[in-house]
Design a protein around this motif. Structure first.
Motif, mmCIF file in Angstrom:
data_model
loop_
_atom_site.group_PDB
_atom_site.id
_atom_site.type_symbol
_atom_site.label_atom_id
_atom_site.label_comp_id
_atom_site.label_asym_id
_atom_site.label_seq_id
_atom_site.Cartn_x
_atom_site.Cartn_y
_atom_site.Cartn_z
ATOM 1 N N ASN A 121 -0.956 7.621 -5.235
ATOM 2 C CA ASN A 121 -0.106 6.538 -5.740
ATOM 3 C C ASN A 121 -1.004 5.339 -6.018
ATOM 4 O OD1 ASN A 121 1.787 8.186 -3.908
ATOM 5 N ND2 ASN A 121 3.230 6.857 -4.977
ATOM 6 N N GLU A 122 -0.835 4.734 -7.167
ATOM 7 C CA GLU A 122 -1.554 3.492 -7.435
ATOM 8 C C GLU A 122 -0.860 2.366 -6.669
ATOM 9 O OE1 GLU A 122 -2.713 0.780 -11.313
ATOM 10 O OE2 GLU A 122 -2.678 2.979 -11.526
ATOM 11 N N VAL A 123 -1.648 1.383 -6.211
ATOM 12 C CA VAL A 123 -1.096 0.278 -5.425
ATOM 13 C C VAL A 123 -1.506 -1.047 -6.054
ATOM 14 C CG1 VAL A 123 -0.999 -0.812 -3.152
ATOM 15 C CG2 VAL A 123 -1.230 1.667 -3.320
ATOM 16 N N LYS A 124 -0.531 -1.930 -6.250
ATOM 17 C CA LYS A 124 -0.797 -3.271 -6.760
ATOM 18 C C LYS A 124 -0.935 -4.219 -5.577
ATOM 19 C CE LYS A 124 -0.517 -2.141 -11.102
ATOM 20 N NZ LYS A 124 -1.730 -2.161 -11.969
ATOM 21 N N ILE A 125 -2.075 -4.916 -5.528
ATOM 22 C CA ILE A 125 -2.385 -5.770 -4.381
ATOM 23 C C ILE A 125 -2.533 -7.211 -4.847
ATOM 24 C CG2 ILE A 125 -4.008 -6.176 -2.488
ATOM 25 C CD1 ILE A 125 -4.886 -3.204 -2.879
ATOM 26 N N ASP A 126 -1.731 -8.091 -4.300
ATOM 27 C CA ASP A 126 -1.819 -9.516 -4.647
ATOM 28 C C ASP A 126 -3.193 -10.067 -4.279
ATOM 29 O OD1 ASP A 126 0.739 -9.638 -5.642
ATOM 30 O OD2 ASP A 126 1.632 -10.387 -3.774
ATOM 31 N N GLY A 127 -3.742 -10.863 -5.196
ATOM 32 C CA GLY A 127 -5.023 -11.501 -4.929
ATOM 33 C C GLY A 127 -6.228 -10.680 -5.333
#
Length: 218
Positions: A121-127
């Motif tokens: 799963n791709e993960v979007k990470i803030d910052g």
């Protein structure tokens, strides 16, 4: 006549003597065998079957140690990304464990999971810079030996051959699946926020394929 009788009478005694000597020799031989024999209890450390390499047992024994070590050394994704951008080699030496194909980096982050594709799963990470793609291996297949190599304490010389070394890596991956991924519904992860601790091999600084040791879905 008396001479023949005496000779005949002597034969049984000679036969008895030979029998006694033979019996004594048997006792001596059996005693020697007994002294030279070690009794091995089934399941003991001397049981040859216990000495044979068991990948399943090895994975079950090693994964908790790897999980604890990675969790202890994990670096926040933002900090790690900045260090890699500044000096990839220095970041690898400071935070990673060297392997022949690149350092294995321990990382932690919280992000939003995307759709499950193939084994990740791709993960979007803030910052995190948008050009860095972070994917988390969620199975069913777990590729690579990053978990095996994550601590630097598991080395080829500890194994009989390359096949056994590879089996050790696969067994650790399988144990991670049981301990970490078995309770996750990967099909339902999309859109959910989760905290992840894991490792990735630093080859392409903009593409992190993370093998997790912890996944906590919020």
């Amino acid at each position: 006549m008396s001479t023949q009788t005496s000779a005949a009478a002597a034969k049984p005694g000679s036969s008895n003597l030979k029998t006694m000597i033979g019996a004594a020799l048997v006792v001596v031989v059996v005693g020697a065998i007994a002294l030279d024999t070690t009794v091995v209890r089934i399941g003991s450390e001397n049981d040859v079957r216990q000495q044979a390499f068991s990948p399943e047992s090895y994975g079950a024994d090693q994964f908790p140690k790897i999980q604890a070590a990675v969790t202890d050394k994990a670096v926040a994704a933002g900090e790690l990304a900045s260090a890699i951008a500044a000096d990839k080699k220095a970041a690898g030496e400071k935070f990673g464990v060297a392997t022949s194909t690149g350092p294995v980096m321990p990382v932690s982050f919280t992000g939003v999971f995307g759709e499950h594709k193939s084994n990740y799963n791709e993960v979007k990470i803030d910052g995190l810079p948008p050009e860095i793609v972070v994917r988390v291996q969620t199975g069913p297949a777990i590729n690579g030996t990053d978990l095996r190599d994550a601590t630097g304490t598991i080395e080829f010389g500890q194994f009989t051959n390359q096949i056994q070394f590879q089996d050790a890596g696969s067994a650790i991956n399988n144990e991670m699946k049981k301990s970490v991924l078995a309770s996750l519904d990967t099909a339902a992860l999309s859109g959910k926020t989760a905290s992840v601790v894991g490792v990735f091999k630093l080859i392409n600084p903009k593409n992190w394929l993370v093998t997790p040791v912890k996944v906590d879905v919020k």
